[in-house]
Design an enzyme around this catalytic site. Structure first.
Site, PDB file in Angstrom:
ATOM      1  N   SER A 134       5.674  21.731  56.974  1.00 46.39           N
ATOM      2  CA  SER A 134       5.633  23.102  56.474  1.00 46.39           C
ATOM      3  C   SER A 134       4.399  23.275  55.596  1.00 46.39           C
ATOM      4  CB  SER A 134       6.894  23.397  55.641  1.00 46.39           C
ATOM      5  OG  SER A 134       6.786  24.628  54.957  1.00 46.39           O
ATOM      6  N   TYR A 185      12.521  21.467  48.197  1.00 46.22           N
ATOM      7  CA  TYR A 185      12.072  21.616  49.584  1.00 46.22           C
ATOM      8  C   TYR A 185      10.604  21.226  49.717  1.00 46.22           C
ATOM      9  CZ  TYR A 185      10.931  23.739  54.080  1.00 46.22           C
ATOM     10  OH  TYR A 185      10.495  23.952  55.368  1.00 46.22           O
TER      11      TYR A 185
END
Length: 243
Positions: free
Chosen positions: A139, A152
């Site tokens: 990501s 995250y």
């Protein structure tokens, strides 16, 4: 792409979103697929849709035995594994002050340990063959840190480090690729328990215009290169995304 035809590709998180799009893209170019995810109904439906050399094995990437069994199923059916795509991931964003430790544990288990379990399941096999490729879907959160996404982001920074370490340790034998998408319209984030954060994320995903199929194209490009070419990192943001 001739570099994809007949390659045996294992994909985790294949039941929806980016994993599903990658499976569909590679199937068109003649890849042999072993699909892994928890939802058997969706795996079965996708395998039937793609037909040909497509199989599946129900897999929870937080269980090492499951991931080992997924790799074994691919070898048993197709004889070997050319590519592993570690795609399974979760994103229950929250602020540290909320103390949602169970959600932190889940992200660590899926996003980090799941990737490591995948690498472990194929590494010995690929080293023995002196051939293979591991693609980790990370990501843009692995390139920056944002409020509400601290844990995250930490997991995705870890995936980048794992990918680079794998590249260094296996140079000349195995290709290591990391693909880092920005905001993509998928199920990712559906498990966010903070309604304010969830609404913001889902609106952003919907408005960016980046689709799972766009990420699938990047995976196809990396796989299709000759063995002498290793696409180590691809960063894909929607044009409108600033961070």
């Amino acid at each position: 792409m001739s570099g994809i035809k007949d390659k045996v590709v294992v994909i985790t998180g294949a039941s929806s979103g980016i994993g599903e799009a990658i499976a569909e893209r590679l199937s068109k170019d003649g890849a042999k697929l072993m699909l892994g995810a928890r939802r058997e109904d969706r795996l079965k439906s996708l395998a039937e849709k793609l037909g040909g050399d497509t199989a599946y094995h129900v897999t929870d990437v937080t269980r090492r035995d499951d991931v080992q069994a997924l790799a074994k199923a691919a070898i048993d059916k197709f004889g070997h594994i050319d590519v592993l795509i570690n795609n399974a991931g979760v994103m229950p964003l929250s602020f540290l002050s909320e103390g949602k430790v169970d959600e932190w544990d889940k992200m660590i288990d899926v996003n980090i340990k799941g990737v490591l379990y995948g690498v472990d399941a194929v590494l010995g096999h690929m080293l023995e063959r002196e051939s293979g490729q591991v693609i980790n879907i990370a990501s843009t959160a692995g390139h920056r840190v944002v409020k509400s996404g601290v844990v995250y982001c930490g997991t995705k920074h870890a995936v980048r480090a794992i990918s680079e370490g794998l590249r260094m340790e296996t140079a000349g034998k195995i290709r290591s690729t990391i693909i880092s998408p920005g905001a993509v319209e998928t199920e990712l984030g559906n498990d966010i328990s903070n309604d304010q954060i969830k609404d913001r994320v889902k609106t952003m995903q919907k408005d960016t215009g980046l689709k799972p199929e766009d990420i699938a194209e990047a995976a196809a490009y990396a796989i299709s290169q000759p063995d002498s070419v290793s696409v180590n990192e691809v960063l894909i943001r929607p044009t409108v995304q600033e961070g």
